[in-house]
Design an enzyme around this catalytic site. Structure first.
Site, PDB file in Angstrom:
ATOM      1  N   HIS A 118      -1.863   6.633  31.862  1.00 40.74           N
ATOM      2  CA  HIS A 118      -0.896   6.386  32.700  1.00 40.74           C
ATOM      3  C   HIS A 118       0.200   5.261  32.114  1.00 40.74           C
ATOM      4  O   HIS A 118       1.312   5.163  32.257  1.00 40.74           O
ATOM      5  CB  HIS A 118      -1.262   5.879  34.118  1.00 40.74           C
ATOM      6  CG  HIS A 118      -2.074   6.745  34.914  1.00 40.74           C
ATOM      7  ND1 HIS A 118      -3.503   6.626  35.165  1.00 40.74           N
ATOM      8  CD2 HIS A 118      -1.690   7.936  35.459  1.00 40.74           C
ATOM      9  CE1 HIS A 118      -3.691   7.646  35.930  1.00 40.74           C
ATOM     10  NE2 HIS A 118      -2.632   8.476  36.174  1.00 40.74           N
ATOM     11  N   SER A 128      -8.783   9.998  35.354  1.00 43.80           N
ATOM     12  CA  SER A 128      -9.278   9.176  36.386  1.00 43.80           C
ATOM     13  C   SER A 128     -10.738   9.755  36.530  1.00 43.80           C
ATOM     14  O   SER A 128     -11.538   8.965  37.038  1.00 43.80           O
ATOM     15  CB  SER A 128      -8.481   9.295  37.560  1.00 43.80           C
ATOM     16  OG  SER A 128      -7.243   8.722  37.222  1.00 43.80           O
TER      17      SER A 128
END
Ligand code: PAF
Length: 280
Positions: free
Chosen positions: A37, A186
């Site tokens: 990210h 994640s």
């Protein structure tokens, strides 16, 4: 960094920036931010005057029995990371702000959303396309940044933007990997240290297949089977390992040159995806 929860307040701020002539970049996320990210945000910073990040765990892209309720929520750490990258605005709406009542409209992209993750996670890409089109309408960015890690998702978003004439430039950002090759995700947080080491074999299997493709000798179906068998032997439950065309994700023929190998496999309870683009 401004943190905004309401669409109305977000629009007021964005209008001010737009009037000032600022180019607005958008990075949609579901939080639990990692280096992948951070790369999206860094690229966005380089290519725009203002960077807006959304943090919204979108319920409609999770199927029954999937990890919506347990999806890692790490807001405080996420905020710190975004502050450190000097993001201008963080949009963190409640579910009721995005879905105030039961929606009668779904954005559904055919073709590229079928097969692979679309076949396994029924309705997933409808949820993604719908929330991303809502977020695009809310933010109205000039550019939006998506990781190549979710290659099929990127294809779905590109098709949607093209088909609906959305005036947004979609910018793909390469996969960020751990030092052992494991693609950052994640969901890696669900893996034990031992599983994380083993999960690096996914990338290794892509590299082996790439070498065979570059040599040009083996049949594609054989390369795929060999990779799946190897992953099974190592303790994975492979879902798919397919050599596809980059442009439409159809299985590749020997004459195709722009290829991507798409891969999904379960390790214990954790479903992992990865891919590798190959230009022959
Ligand atoms: O890739 C993700 O994190 C999500 O699918 C996205 C694009 C933020 C939509 O919820």
């Amino acid at each position: 960094m401004q943190c905004i929860n309401k669409i109305l307040n977000l629009r007021e701020q964005l209008n001010r920036w737009r009037l000032a002539g600022d180019v607005i970049a958008f990075v949609p996320t579901m939080g639990n931010l990692h280096e992948g990210h951070m790369q999206l945000v860094s690229q966005a910073k380089k290519q725009a005057d203002r960077v807006v990040v959304s943090l919204f765990v979108n319920p409609t892209q999770f199927g029954e029995g999937e990890d919506f309720s347990t999806y890692p929520r790490t807001e405080a750490q996420d905020k710190q990371k975004l502050e450190s990258l000097k993001v201008d605005l963080l949009f963190m709406p409640e579910v009721t702000e995005i879905y105030p009542k039961k929606s009668l409209t779904t954005v559904s992209v055919t073709g590229v959303s079928e097969g692979y993750c679309g076949a396994k996670r029924v309705g997933h890409f409808d949820g993604v396309a719908t929330v991303v089109s809502k977020l695009f309408n809310i933010v109205q960015p000039n550019k939006a940044f998506f990781g190549e890690k979710d290659f099929q998702q990127l294809a779905v978003i590109r098709a949607m933007v093209l088909d609906l004439n959305l005036p947004i430039e979609i910018i793909p950002v390469p996969i960020v990997r751990e030092s052992n090759g494991l693609a950052m995700s994640s969901r890696n947080g669900y893996l034990t240290a031992e599983q994380k080491n083993l999960a690096a074999q996914l990338y290794a299997s892509l590299i082996i297949a790439k070498e065979e493709l570059v040599l040009g000798q083996a049949e594609y179906l054989d390369i795929e089977k060999e990779a799946r068998d190897k992953l099974t032997q190592l303790g994975f439950e492979p879902e798919y390992f397919t050599i596809c065309r980059q442009e439409d994700l159809k299985p590749a023929a020997k004459t195709d040159k722009q290829l991507v190998i798409l891969l999904a496999a379960k390790l214990g309870q954790v479903r992992l995806i990865d891919n590798l683009q190959i230009n022959l």
